[in-house]
Design a protein around this motif. Sequence first.
Motif, short mmCIF file in Angstrom:
data_model
loop_
_atom_site.label_atom_id
_atom_site.label_comp_id
_atom_site.label_asym_id
_atom_site.label_seq_id
_atom_site.Cartn_x
_atom_site.Cartn_y
_atom_site.Cartn_z
N ALA A 1 -15.68 -23.06 -54.11
CA ALA A 1 -14.59 -23.71 -53.38
C ALA A 1 -14.91 -23.78 -51.89
O ALA A 1 -15.64 -22.93 -51.36
N LYS A 2 -14.36 -24.76 -51.26
CA LYS A 2 -14.41 -24.84 -49.80
C LYS A 2 -13.22 -24.02 -49.29
O LYS A 2 -12.13 -24.09 -49.85
N THR A 3 -13.42 -23.25 -48.24
CA THR A 3 -12.31 -22.52 -47.65
C THR A 3 -12.00 -23.13 -46.29
O THR A 3 -12.90 -23.51 -45.53
N VAL A 4 -10.72 -23.25 -46.01
CA VAL A 4 -10.26 -23.77 -44.71
C VAL A 4 -9.24 -22.79 -44.15
O VAL A 4 -8.42 -22.22 -44.88
N LYS A 5 -9.29 -22.59 -42.86
CA LYS A 5 -8.39 -21.66 -42.20
C LYS A 5 -7.00 -22.27 -42.07
O LYS A 5 -6.85 -23.42 -41.65
N PHE A 6 -6.00 -21.47 -42.42
CA PHE A 6 -4.60 -21.90 -42.29
C PHE A 6 -4.34 -22.35 -40.85
O PHE A 6 -4.70 -21.66 -39.90
N GLY A 7 -3.75 -23.53 -40.72
CA GLY A 7 -3.38 -24.05 -39.41
C GLY A 7 -4.47 -24.83 -38.69
O GLY A 7 -4.21 -25.43 -37.66
N SER A 8 -5.67 -24.85 -39.25
CA SER A 8 -6.78 -25.57 -38.62
C SER A 8 -6.65 -27.07 -38.87
O SER A 8 -5.86 -27.52 -39.72
N LEU A 9 -7.46 -27.83 -38.16
CA LEU A 9 -7.50 -29.28 -38.39
C LEU A 9 -7.89 -29.58 -39.83
O LEU A 9 -7.31 -30.46 -40.48
N ALA A 10 -8.86 -28.82 -40.36
CA ALA A 10 -9.28 -29.00 -41.76
C ALA A 10 -8.13 -28.70 -42.72
O ALA A 10 -7.96 -29.39 -43.72
N PHE A 11 -7.34 -27.71 -42.41
CA PHE A 11 -6.17 -27.38 -43.23
C PHE A 11 -5.24 -28.59 -43.33
O PHE A 11 -4.84 -28.99 -44.42
N PHE A 12 -4.91 -29.19 -42.20
CA PHE A 12 -4.00 -30.34 -42.21
C PHE A 12 -4.65 -31.55 -42.88
O PHE A 12 -3.98 -32.31 -43.58
N TYR A 13 -5.95 -31.72 -42.71
CA TYR A 13 -6.65 -32.81 -43.37
C TYR A 13 -6.54 -32.68 -44.89
O TYR A 13 -6.15 -33.64 -45.57
N TYR A 14 -6.88 -31.51 -45.42
CA TYR A 14 -6.86 -31.33 -46.87
C TYR A 14 -5.43 -31.30 -47.42
O TYR A 14 -5.20 -31.73 -48.54
N LEU A 15 -4.50 -30.84 -46.64
CA LEU A 15 -3.10 -30.87 -47.06
C LEU A 15 -2.66 -32.33 -47.26
O LEU A 15 -1.97 -32.66 -48.22
N ALA A 16 -3.12 -33.19 -46.37
CA ALA A 16 -2.76 -34.62 -46.46
C ALA A 16 -3.56 -35.36 -47.53
O ALA A 16 -3.05 -36.29 -48.17
N LYS A 17 -4.81 -34.96 -47.77
CA LYS A 17 -5.69 -35.71 -48.66
C LYS A 17 -5.77 -35.18 -50.09
O LYS A 17 -6.21 -35.90 -50.98
#
Length: 161
Positions: free
Chosen positions: A44-60
Amino acid sequence: MSFHGRSFSDNPRALYQEMKQQDRFSDFSYVWVVRDASMRIEGAKTVKFGSLAFFYYLAKSRYWIFNCKTYPFMIRKKDQVYLQTWHGTPLKTLGFDFMEDAYVAANQKRGFLLSDVLVMPNAYTWEKIRAAYQLDQLFQGQVLFGGYPRNAVFFQAERRE
């Protein structure tokens, strides 16, 4: 997301591990939200809560699997599927029954209403959640009864060891 990214655990972990073993999910990409940026999860890819990547994956992301409340900034799009697994049996006072913080209760209610599917271990848990968060006649999703995914191992003879 398990416990707001605090751990790789509980029902989301059990579902992830089961999905990784099944061929029908082989084309899925998995993203785990973590609080500790150094945490790694195999496959799995891990993304930090609250990061730009977090918001990107939340949206996508096509699917969300959470065992905890959502945050007010989380908005599920029509093409996303949200599976809420919750995390326990409510033996304590919850939601609007508690009323220590109506904002927190209202946000959790909103989170349940965003859900397409609620995984409940039993009817008792659903009744407590339904009443405490005033979901009568509002929740339009599906409620699945049958135990928590994290407990499935106890009912599979080949995995009991």
